[in-house]
Write an enzyme that holds these catalytic residues in place. Structure first.
Site: not given
Ligand code: 0RA
Length: 671
Positions: A455, A533, A535, A537
């Site tokens: 990403e 990540d 998280d 997103d």
């Protein structure tokens, strides 16, 4: 007296080696059979990982389903106990307990110790259900440290205990009852299932739900005694209950299709439902068109999901195409069309389930999930065409909608072909077709090679620095990749990031036989690792990438090439002692360990993204094969995976939120 308690030994080696044992030749054969199962469990249950572990439960439930399909039972309850043992209880006739002359033991013991003994008693009734491998409950017995069979029948409660397939007791009468039925309790042998011993509620629930749709009228349930849910009564008192779910379908595949398509927009009002028998073959089909672009057809033989298809699916497709084509020709709607229509066009936006019950199924293919019986093709073809003909005649408005959709699909297919050809030409034919963003590895043996889909450009840069360039390639993906669940096919192939993925992987579309089939012969990496990540997103992006692979490169997932990297959540540091933690519990444990009373000097860093790690940290925690954790992506249950992707990635937001809220606790899906 053979029926009295035997001399029991749980160590098979000892039994087979001792000359003074009390076992007759028949029982030695039994032991050899069960020992074969213990020696090569994968041959009987597929594998000894998560799949095999869950397969044990399916195998036991399948026996009860057979009893229900015979009309003798209508209720099957499954319980996961707190130590990951299982009980399956049905209200059927109860496994017979009488003496079996030929085998010289009780019928119950025959069923529990002789491979493939399952249906031997009931002449004339064929085993309809039956797990993928159809090995029977004796296999489960062989692979369990403890198994207790309890039978309620003839006014009595009978019980026999086993360990690793060997009887510990005779069939004992332990009480009286007015009821009938069978309970099988078993605890999988941790000496066999060494890597995973915990049952997953969702996986079992998905299969039991599927069984409830495939076998209407049976009450099934799943209860998890590992998990207490705190509730509240109307008067405000606190209640403690186990997590439990009931599954019952009155209308079978009709409800199944409704369930699968619950988050898609319907194209026609009604679900087309067919239940018939052709040449002695029970055929049940339900189908519905939605406004989406995916073909979503699931087929089953004797409750087994035939993921490789076979003659029943061929018959379904042939009948569908011919009937719709004939209707379209007759209606004159095709005259304005300038190009051909093919079979795929009739299945765009189609959700269907085809289920047949076959007395002697021949299973072929790599995973033995392809039906080979030729006669079934004709039976299903006839069933579809006669029912569909009637439907189209009786519902001209729906018929028009469907044909218009088919024309649209054909038009889009032509546009997509152009885009796809482009991918293909750039991909392999010109050798220089690797995307500019790819930092390739030097090894040319795909089996050794990995590619990280990362990403963002910045994390991509860190990964490039940290990697082992001999066998690890890095491809940064910019931002959110296209949501293929909502996009038309040609958009997918026009998308830069997606084109890059095809080119980097060396995957092309189209083989000699099938213009849409994936060509994986030139696959350049055997591990494809999604690295995002840790998280919200990041997990959204990972889901988008998985959706792409699920819809367009499913074969890669099935062959086990797709993985997800798991970067740590925390770094805990005290002086030179540096530790990484992947969960909250780990963080607490490590802080307690290295903190040792005085907290001073401990620093905790919460990693919000890959970008917060330097290249060495990223290598140490997430990329180094020696210590990283990779999660392999697999498809446990095709229809459920399809439904979840369409829900998570489709238009309909409320059910997505509800799903995430109810499952977040169990599935750790952030949102
Ligand atoms: C063989 C014969 C009969 C019942 C069963 C097997 C049977 C097996 C299982 C396994 C789980 N639940 C089951 N319930 C029944 C019927 C014999 C008779 O009563 O005539």
């Amino acid at each position: 007296m053979r029926r009295l308690i035997r001399k029991v030994k749980t160590d098979m080696e000892e039994i087979n080696n001792t000359k003074t044992n009390t076992y007759s030749p028949e029982s030695i054969q039994v032991l050899e059979g069960l020992e074969a199962v213990r020696k090569r469990p994968s041959m009987y249950i597929g594998d000894i990982g998560s799949r095999g572990l869950h397969h044990l439960v399916y195998e036991v439930i399948d026996n009860s389903i057979d009893e229900a399909l015979g009309g003798y039972a209508n209720s099957i309850d499954t319980v996961i106990h707190s130590d990951n043992s299982i009980t399956v209880t049905d209200n059927g006739r109860g496994i017979p307990t009488g003496w079996h002359e030929k085998e010289n033991k009780s019928a119950l013991e025959v069923v529990l110790t002789i491979l493939h003994a399952g249906g031997k008693f009931d002449k004339g009734s064929y085993k309809v259900s039956g797990g993928l491998h159809g090995v029977g409950v004796s296999c489960v017995n062989a692979l369990s440290v403890d198994l207790v069979a309890t039978v309620r029948r003839d006014g009595k409660i009978f019980r026999q205990k086993y360990s690793r397939g060997i009887p510990l007791t005779a069939v004992e009468i332990i009480g009286e009852t007015d009821e009938t039925g069978t309970s099988i309790y078993f605890k999988p042998d941790a000496g066999i299932f060494t890597t995973i011993t915990e049952y997953n509620f969702e996986i079992l629930a998905a299969r039991i739900r599927e069984l409830s749709f495939l076998n209407k009228g049976i009450h099934l349930s799943l209860t998890d005694e590992r998990e207490q849910i705190t509730g509240e009564t109307e008067t405000g008192d606190e209640t403690q209950e186990y997590r439990s779910e009931k599954f019952y379908s009155e209308t079978g595949l009709y409800e199944f299709v409704n369930y699968l398509d619950s988050t898609r927009e319907k194209l026609i009002d009604k679900i087309i439902y067919i239940e018939t028998e052709k040449s002695g073959v029970p055929v049940e089909i339900a189908m519905q068109y939605n406004t989406g672009f995916n073909e979503n057809v699931h087929s089953y033989v004797n409750n087994i999901n035939t993921i490789e298809g076979g003659t029943h699916l061929t018959g379904f497709r042939r009948g569908l195409t011919r009937t719709l084509k004939a209707y379209a020709d007759k209606s004159g709607m095709l005259t304005k069309l300038k190009f051909d229509i093919n079979g795929d066009d009739f299945r765009e936006g189609l959700t269907a389930v085809v289920s047949v019950k076959v007395a002697e199924p021949q299973f072929e293919g790599q995973t033995k999930t392809k039906l080979g019986n030729g006669e079934i093709s004709i039976a299903v073809d006839q069933a579809v065409s006669s029912a569909l003909e009637n439907y189209l005649e009786e519902n001209p408005k729906d018929a028009r909608q469907i044909i218009e959709k088919v024309i649209l699909a054909a038009t889009a297919r032509h546009a997509a072909r152009k885009a796809r050809d482009l991918v293909q030409r750039k991909g392999v034919l010109s050798g220089a077709g690797l995307p500019g963003k790819l930092a390739d590895c030097s090894d040319r043996n795909a089996a050794n090679c990995e590619i990280f889909l990362v990403e963002g450009d910045s994390a991509g840069g860190t990964a490039k620095q940290g990697r082992n360039r001999a066998f690890q390639a890095i491809m940064p993906l910019r931002g959110k990749i296209l949501n293929v669940e909502k996009a038309m096919e040609h958009k997918v192939f026009e998308n830069e990031e997606i084109k890059n993925i095809y080119q980097a992987l060396g995957v092309t579309i189209g083989t000699e036989e099938d213009s849409k089939a994936l060509n994986l012969d030139k696959l350049r990496y055997h591990k494809i690792v999604i690295m995002t990540d840790a998280d919200v997103d990041g997990s959204h992006i990972a889901t988008l990438i998985m959706t792409f692979f699920f819809r367009h490169m499913q074969e890669l997932i099935k062959r086990g090439h797709l993985y997800i990297a798991t970067p740590p959540l925390y770094r805990v540091k005290k002086g030179k002692d540096e530790r990484y933690c992947w969960t909250e519990d780990e963080r607490k444990a490590i802080m307690a360990e290295i903190g040792k009373g005085k907290d001073s000097g401990i620093t905790v860093q919460r990693y919000k993204g890959l970008g917060e790690m330097n290249f060495k940290q990223l290598w140490d925690t997430t990329m180094n094969p020696e210590c990283r954790i990779l999660r392999q992506v697999s498809i446990e249950n095709a229809s459920e995976a399809d439904r979840i992707f369409s829900m998570l990635m489709g238009d309909d937001v409320p059910p997505r939120r509800e799903f995430i809220e109810t499952h977040a606790k169990y599935a750790k899906i952030d949102a």
